[in-house]
Design an enzyme around this catalytic site. Structure first.
Site, PDB file in Angstrom:
ATOM      1  N   ASN A  32       0.827  -1.222   0.000  1.00  0.00           N
ATOM      2  CA  ASN A  32       0.000   0.000   0.000  1.00  0.00           C
ATOM      3  C   ASN A  32       0.861   1.274   0.000  1.00  0.00           C
ATOM      4  O   ASN A  32       0.332   2.379   0.108  1.00  0.00           O
ATOM      5  CB  ASN A  32      -0.979   0.011   1.189  1.00  0.00           C
ATOM      6  N   TYR A 143       3.135  -2.330  17.763  1.00  0.00           N
ATOM      7  CA  TYR A 143       3.963  -3.218  16.942  1.00  0.00           C
ATOM      8  C   TYR A 143       4.142  -4.574  17.639  1.00  0.00           C
ATOM      9  O   TYR A 143       3.840  -5.622  17.072  1.00  0.00           O
ATOM     10  CB  TYR A 143       5.306  -2.543  16.713  1.00  0.00           C
TER      11      TYR A 143
HETATM   12  P1  NAD Z   1       9.449  -1.528   5.323  1.00  0.00           P
HETATM   13  O1  NAD Z   1       8.647  -0.467   5.992  1.00  0.00           O
HETATM   14  O2  NAD Z   1      10.538  -1.116   4.409  1.00  0.00           O
HETATM   15  O3  NAD Z   1       8.496  -2.518   4.529  1.00  0.00           O
HETATM   16  C1  NAD Z   1       7.182  -2.818   4.924  1.00  0.00           C
HETATM   17  C2  NAD Z   1       6.281  -2.671   3.706  1.00  0.00           C
HETATM   18  O4  NAD Z   1       4.927  -2.998   4.056  1.00  0.00           O
HETATM   19  C3  NAD Z   1       6.245  -1.244   3.166  1.00  0.00           C
HETATM   20  O5  NAD Z   1       6.534  -1.248   1.781  1.00  0.00           O
HETATM   21  C4  NAD Z   1       4.811  -0.777   3.423  1.00  0.00           C
HETATM   22  O6  NAD Z   1       4.357   0.173   2.474  1.00  0.00           O
HETATM   23  C5  NAD Z   1       4.058  -2.097   3.395  1.00  0.00           C
HETATM   24  N1  NAD Z   1       2.775  -2.081   4.108  1.00  0.00           N
HETATM   25  C6  NAD Z   1       2.534  -1.641   5.375  1.00  0.00           C
HETATM   26  N2  NAD Z   1       1.231  -1.801   5.675  1.00  0.00           N
HETATM   27  C7  NAD Z   1       0.642  -2.371   4.586  1.00  0.00           C
HETATM   28  C8  NAD Z   1      -0.691  -2.772   4.304  1.00  0.00           C
HETATM   29  N3  NAD Z   1      -1.687  -2.631   5.185  1.00  0.00           N
HETATM   30  N4  NAD Z   1      -0.956  -3.325   3.087  1.00  0.00           N
HETATM   31  C9  NAD Z   1       0.034  -3.469   2.158  1.00  0.00           C
HETATM   32  N5  NAD Z   1       1.317  -3.088   2.388  1.00  0.00           N
HETATM   33  C10 NAD Z   1       1.619  -2.557   3.593  1.00  0.00           C
HETATM   34  O7  NAD Z   1      10.021  -2.470   6.484  1.00  0.00           O
HETATM   35  P2  NAD Z   1      11.009  -3.723   6.433  1.00  0.00           P
HETATM   36  O8  NAD Z   1      12.144  -3.414   7.290  1.00  0.00           O
HETATM   37  O9  NAD Z   1      11.239  -4.146   5.046  1.00  0.00           O
HETATM   38  O10 NAD Z   1      10.130  -4.822   7.186  1.00  0.00           O
HETATM   39  C11 NAD Z   1       9.449  -5.855   6.511  1.00  0.00           C
HETATM   40  C12 NAD Z   1       8.838  -6.824   7.524  1.00  0.00           C
HETATM   41  O11 NAD Z   1       9.868  -7.427   8.316  1.00  0.00           O
HETATM   42  C13 NAD Z   1       7.863  -6.162   8.491  1.00  0.00           C
HETATM   43  O12 NAD Z   1       6.778  -7.051   8.708  1.00  0.00           O
HETATM   44  C14 NAD Z   1       8.670  -6.010   9.756  1.00  0.00           C
HETATM   45  O13 NAD Z   1       7.846  -6.027  10.900  1.00  0.00           O
HETATM   46  C15 NAD Z   1       9.575  -7.230   9.698  1.00  0.00           C
HETATM   47  N6  NAD Z   1      10.815  -6.996  10.465  1.00  0.00           N
HETATM   48  C16 NAD Z   1      11.802  -6.165   9.977  1.00  0.00           C
HETATM   49  C17 NAD Z   1      12.942  -5.954  10.737  1.00  0.00           C
HETATM   50  C18 NAD Z   1      14.067  -5.088  10.252  1.00  0.00           C
HETATM   51  O14 NAD Z   1      15.034  -4.907  10.983  1.00  0.00           O
HETATM   52  N7  NAD Z   1      14.049  -4.532   9.066  1.00  0.00           N
HETATM   53  C19 NAD Z   1      13.071  -6.561  11.997  1.00  0.00           C
HETATM   54  C20 NAD Z   1      12.036  -7.353  12.458  1.00  0.00           C
HETATM   55  C21 NAD Z   1      10.926  -7.582  11.685  1.00  0.00           C
END
Ligand code: NAD
Ligand code: UDP
Length: 317
Positions: A32, A143
């Site tokens: 989104n 979160y």
């Molecule tokens: P990010 O914010 O770059 O990516 C998340 C993506 O989800 C974004 O592109 C956002 O636009 C999309 N999104 C959010 N809500 C949405 C919805 N309702 N419908 C469709 N798309 C939606 O973050 P990231 O670091 O790439 O994280 C990806 C996943 O990994 C997440 O679930 C996060 O909780 C998990 N995670 C990441 C880390 C980290 O260190 N990067 C650590 C633990 C967990």
């Protein structure tokens, strides 16, 4: 094989899409664009096996796929404070919709959970059987509790409907395409150092994190999804190389070649003091462990931000 990647235009999601396309999968990325950017998948848009769908996963989605990686969710403390209710909803209602889709399609499902389910941990390093120490009403709870609910719901779909779900508890991951404005420590420290601005440390800098390079993480996610016989498994994915925030600041200064001042700011509320994964289970079940040393990954990430900052500067001229 058709694979759905939710959050596919985000930091980790875009790398995952690239890796899957490289191995012959057909990939549908759904996003989104709340915290992600089309920029992240711009280079994939003309790929014949790639499709990008602008969609919020809390709304019904009807596609036929063989596997679903559910990564959609704001991920940084700044991101989820900006979208707190959306964060709760994408991890609860969004997860429900996608689990139902997995059940209808007979697809495998991977839920991207987080080390934040351990909260401010009292056990160190964190193993998967530790239940955590989470403040259920604090500023991080949208979160932490959203992800804990997502895990519980995922496990009920395993027990009740025999959906093949795997849960990855991801620890701090970094690398190119991390949003430079999402407030996380790596983009903040690197862009400040490159711009010659002071690095801001929240608290005394003795709090620790363990940083995993994105290529290692993506390899772990794929192994967790692709290995047979892992329904209902919960696996930590992270790099056990634990560093203090102060150590990271000094490393970034050195690798950027800029000795900018380090300034100390008040600590963030509920900021976990120590975080380090125990990856015994990932080693045993997946034969996985990180390969990219911190210095090497940080160098690569600095290269990316240097390039981006140069692009922004020339666009401003
Ligand atoms: P990010 O914010 O770059 O990516 C998340 C993506 O989800 C974004 O592109 C956002 O636009 C999309 N999104 C959010 N809500 C949405 C919805 N309702 N419908 C469709 N798309 C939606 O973050 P990231 O670091 O790439 O994280 C990806 C996943 O990994 C997440 O679930 C996060 O909780 C998990 N995670 C990441 C880390 C980290 O260190 N990067 C650590 C633990 C967990
Ligand atoms: N942090 C910091 N300065 C910054 C950004 C973050 O000192 O500019 C600290 C933050 O307080 C935390 C750690 O770095 O202790 C990691 O923060 P981040 O937001 O990257 O992820 P978290 O693990 O807290 O979700």
């Amino acid at each position: 094989m058709r694979v759905l990647v939710t959050g596919g235009a985000g930091f980790i999601g875009s790398h995952l899409c690239e890796s899957l396309l490289g191995d012959g999968f057909e990939v549908i990325a759904v996003d989104n664009l709340s915290t992600g950017r089309v920029d992240n998948v711009e280079h994939l848009l003309s790929h014949p096996r790639f499709q990008f769908v602008h969609h919020d996963v809390t709304d019904e989605l009807d596609v036929q796929v063989d596997a679903i990686y559910h990564l959609a969710s704001p991920a940084s403390p700044v991101g989820y404070r900006r979208f707190p209710i959306e964060t709760l909803l994408v991890n609860s209602l969004g997860t429900l919709r996608l689990l139902e889709l997995a059940r209808r399609s007979g697809a495998r499902f991977l839920f991207a959970s987080t080390s934040e389910v351990y909260g401010d941990p009292l056990v160190h390093p964190q193993r998967e059987d530790y239940f955590g120490n989470v403040n259920p009403v604090g500023p991080r709870s949208c979160y932490d509790e959203g992800k804990r609910f997502g895990e519980a719901l995922s496990m009920e779909f395993v027990r009740t409907y025999h959906v093949d779900v795997r849960i990855a508890r991801i620890f701090n991951t970094y690398g190119p395409r991390m949003d430079r404005d999402d407030g996380r420590v790596m983009p903040n420290f690197i862009t400040r150092a490159l711009n010659g601005e002071p690095i801001e440390i929240y608290g005394d800098g003795r709090q620790t994190r363990s940083f995993c390079y994105v290529a290692d993480l993506v390899r772990g996610l794929r192994l967790l999804m692709e290995r047979d016989g892992l329904a209902g498994e919960v696996v930590n994915l992270g790099n056990p190389d634990e560093r203090s925030v102060l150590e990271l600041a000094e490393l970034v200064q050195r690798l950027c070649g800029r000795s900018v001042p380090l300034v100390f700011r008040p600590p963030r509320p509920d900021d976990p003091i120590r975080r380090c994964p125990d990856i015994t289970r990932a080693r045993a079940l997946l034969g996985w462990e990180p390969r990219v040393p911190l210095e090497e990954g940080v160098q690569e990430t600095i290269r990316y931000y240097r390039h981006r900052l140069a692009g922004i500067a020339s666009a401003d001229e």
